[in-house]
Design a protein around this motif. Structure first.
Motif, PDB file in Angstrom:
ATOM      1  N   VAL A 115       0.828  -1.212   0.000  1.00 27.54           N
ATOM      2  CA  VAL A 115       0.000   0.000   0.000  1.00 27.54           C
ATOM      3  C   VAL A 115       0.864   1.264   0.000  1.00 27.54           C
ATOM      4  O   VAL A 115       0.459   2.288  -0.552  1.00 27.54           O
ATOM      5  N   ASP A 116       2.048   1.191   0.583  1.00 31.43           N
ATOM      6  CA  ASP A 116       2.938   2.357   0.543  1.00 31.43           C
ATOM      7  C   ASP A 116       3.334   2.678  -0.897  1.00 31.43           C
ATOM      8  O   ASP A 116       3.440   3.850  -1.277  1.00 31.43           O
ATOM      9  N   GLU A 117       3.567   1.634  -1.707  1.00 31.34           N
ATOM     10  CA  GLU A 117       3.883   1.871  -3.117  1.00 31.34           C
ATOM     11  C   GLU A 117       2.675   2.453  -3.845  1.00 31.34           C
ATOM     12  O   GLU A 117       2.813   3.378  -4.663  1.00 31.34           O
ATOM     13  N   LEU A 118       1.491   1.928  -3.562  1.00 37.94           N
ATOM     14  CA  LEU A 118       0.279   2.480  -4.158  1.00 37.94           C
ATOM     15  C   LEU A 118       0.137   3.961  -3.827  1.00 37.94           C
ATOM     16  O   LEU A 118      -0.151   4.784  -4.705  1.00 37.94           O
ATOM     17  N   ASP A 119       0.360   4.306  -2.562  1.00 36.25           N
ATOM     18  CA  ASP A 119       0.256   5.702  -2.138  1.00 36.25           C
ATOM     19  C   ASP A 119       1.267   6.569  -2.889  1.00 36.25           C
ATOM     20  O   ASP A 119       0.951   7.672  -3.340  1.00 36.25           O
TER      21      ASP A 119
END
Length: 231
Positions: A115-119
């Motif tokens: 999710v950090d990459e998505l953000d």
């Protein structure tokens, strides 16, 4: 910033909603092409997260329809064909990634993902959509870091609530343009959010107290704006 998630797996959709809300986004979820197209016609979104395999068809159909939607002459178009779209799918073949990008997607992320990459990818999409190369936003003596969600004024930290930060970011990205209270609310709140009648006014009052009364100006009877400044 307001995000539309188009995902028919309820578990994935709810997980995305929870994680993105924790990062300060307003998130709405649709489970198919028909409902997503209705949402895009009714509301403005800063970005769309689009799954390809949907219960009522291929997500690429929605993407094609969005990109083919012409702007309406003289009025803001709904839906906006320039809305950033990030494909989020389990389809991981290189040919599938190329096809998605060639259909008009701005980015492509394969499940499962962090999710950090998505953000980070979302921030990059929003930065490019706003015409910025720098990850930080500078205005007068104010420096805003959307990733860290921090504000500096004259080099000193300014403490802000999550909602105050979001209001400031919306006004900064629209600097030089007047936004009505309703337009600000539409960028900050999802369908499920409860909105107090004077919430925007209260947040702007707090921002003026913290950043200076001249930072955010009022056009009486119309809305609020930050004067255009060279960055």
């Amino acid at each position: 910033m307001r995000i539309l998630v188009v995902e028919d797996d309820a578990g994935i959709a709810n997980g995305l909603r929870t994680n993105l809300q924790q990062r300060g986004y307003a998130v709405d979820v649709c489970d198919g092409i028909a409902s997503a197209w209705g949402a895009l016609r009714a509301e403005r979104f800063d970005a769309v997260l689009l799954d390809l395999g949907l219960a009522d068809g291929e997500g690429g159909e929605l993407l094609h329809r969005l990109r083919a939607s012409p702007p309406a002459a003289g009025v803001p178009a709904l839906p906006d064909p320039a809305t950033p779209v990030l494909i989020v799918t389990a389809r991981d073949l290189v040919s599938q990634r190329i096809a998605g990008l060639d259909q008009g997607a701005d980015d492509y992320l394969v499940k499962p993902f962090d999710v950090d990459e998505l953000d980070a990818r979302l921030r990059a999409l929003l930065r490019r959509a706003a015409g910025r190369a720098s990850p930080t936003i500078r205005y007068r003596d104010i420096e805003v870091d959307p990733a860290a969600r921090t504000v500096l004024q004259a080099g000193k930290p300014v403490d802000m609530s999550p909602r105050e930060f979001s209001v400031l970011l919306v006004l900064l990205q629209a600097r030089g343009r007047v936004l009505s209270r309703q337009q600000i609310e539409e960028r900050l709140y999802s369908w499920q959010s409860a909105i107090e009648s004077n919430a925007v006014e209260v947040h702007i009052h707090h921002l003026r107290r913290k950043l200076g009364s001249g930072c955010i100006q009022t056009m009486r009877g119309v809305g609020y704006f930050m004067p255009q400044e060279a960055l």
